[in-house]
Design a protein around this motif. Structure first.
Motif, mmCIF file in Angstrom:
data_model
loop_
_atom_site.group_PDB
_atom_site.id
_atom_site.type_symbol
_atom_site.label_atom_id
_atom_site.label_comp_id
_atom_site.label_asym_id
_atom_site.label_seq_id
_atom_site.Cartn_x
_atom_site.Cartn_y
_atom_site.Cartn_z
ATOM 1 N N ARG A 1 -10.811 31.038 27.701
ATOM 2 C CA ARG A 1 -12.014 32.286 27.533
ATOM 3 C C ARG A 1 -12.372 32.469 26.126
ATOM 4 N NH1 ARG A 1 -8.576 37.320 29.564
ATOM 5 N NH2 ARG A 1 -8.804 37.464 27.107
ATOM 6 N N ASP A 2 -12.136 31.409 25.009
ATOM 7 C CA ASP A 2 -12.579 31.490 23.643
ATOM 8 C C ASP A 2 -12.404 33.031 23.262
ATOM 9 O OD1 ASP A 2 -13.338 28.900 23.682
ATOM 10 O OD2 ASP A 2 -15.510 29.061 23.938
ATOM 11 N N ASP A 3 -11.266 33.666 23.442
ATOM 12 C CA ASP A 3 -10.940 34.908 23.009
ATOM 13 C C ASP A 3 -9.524 35.165 22.316
ATOM 14 O OD1 ASP A 3 -11.446 37.713 22.728
ATOM 15 O OD2 ASP A 3 -10.967 38.258 24.793
ATOM 16 N N CYS A 4 -9.667 35.721 21.188
ATOM 17 C CA CYS A 4 -8.249 36.013 20.807
ATOM 18 C C CYS A 4 -8.337 37.196 19.511
ATOM 19 C CB CYS A 4 -7.501 34.676 20.286
ATOM 20 S SG CYS A 4 -7.622 34.113 18.776
ATOM 21 N N ARG A 5 -6.988 37.558 19.267
ATOM 22 C CA ARG A 5 -6.997 38.592 18.193
ATOM 23 C C ARG A 5 -6.845 37.561 16.847
ATOM 24 N NH1 ARG A 5 -2.085 42.565 20.000
ATOM 25 N NH2 ARG A 5 -3.148 43.490 21.792
ATOM 26 N N VAL A 6 -7.404 38.160 15.892
ATOM 27 C CA VAL A 6 -7.441 37.468 14.537
ATOM 28 C C VAL A 6 -5.838 37.081 14.405
ATOM 29 C CG1 VAL A 6 -7.986 37.762 12.143
ATOM 30 C CG2 VAL A 6 -9.719 38.470 13.754
ATOM 31 N N SER A 7 -4.654 38.082 14.312
ATOM 32 C CA SER A 7 -3.548 37.869 14.087
ATOM 33 C C SER A 7 -3.299 36.477 14.724
ATOM 34 C CB SER A 7 -2.662 38.912 14.249
ATOM 35 O OG SER A 7 -2.713 39.379 15.716
ATOM 36 N N THR A 8 -3.381 36.485 16.181
ATOM 37 C CA THR A 8 -2.976 35.353 17.147
ATOM 38 C C THR A 8 -3.765 33.826 16.335
ATOM 39 O OG1 THR A 8 -2.935 36.608 18.732
ATOM 40 C CG2 THR A 8 -3.090 34.233 19.326
ATOM 41 N N ALA A 9 -5.049 34.014 15.912
ATOM 42 C CA ALA A 9 -5.633 33.014 15.683
ATOM 43 C C ALA A 9 -5.128 32.609 14.430
ATOM 44 C CB ALA A 9 -7.343 33.379 15.203
ATOM 45 N N ILE A 10 -4.473 33.248 13.427
ATOM 46 C CA ILE A 10 -4.003 32.756 12.198
ATOM 47 C C ILE A 10 -2.751 32.220 12.569
ATOM 48 C CG2 ILE A 10 -2.594 33.857 10.290
ATOM 49 C CD1 ILE A 10 -5.020 35.991 10.048
ATOM 50 N N LYS A 11 -1.955 32.689 13.531
ATOM 51 C CA LYS A 11 -0.616 31.930 13.786
ATOM 52 C C LYS A 11 -0.747 30.456 14.267
ATOM 53 C CE LYS A 11 1.846 36.160 15.222
ATOM 54 N NZ LYS A 11 2.517 36.817 16.378
#
Length: 75
Positions: free
Chosen positions: A46-56
């Motif tokens: 979906r090309d969708d995520c929280r910033v905190s998840t993207a950082i991990k």
């Protein structure tokens, strides 16, 4: 509400292409990042995520947020 990249213009995520270029399976990335399998699959689909998840995910893959989230179509 948690900040999401989708809320700021639907930035495309390059997660799957980066993950596969590093020859990592989804279970491998789960172990490296601590992000649940379902979340990784949703980000890839979906090309969708929280910033905190993207950082991990970026940290686990050894890439910057810019590399993970860059719109490769602009290049």
């Amino acid at each position: 509400w948690p900040m999401s990249f989708r809320n700021y213009g639907g930035i495309p995520m390059n997660l799957k292409s980066i993950r596969t270029s590093k020859r990592l399976s989804v279970p491998d990335l789960v172990k490296l990042s601590g992000v649940p399998r379902r979340t990784i699959q949703e980000v890839e689909n979906r090309d969708d995520c929280r910033v905190s998840t993207a950082i991990k995910l970026a940290d686990a893959l050894g890439v910057s947020l810019e590399e993970l989230c860059r719109d490769t179509k602009e290049s």
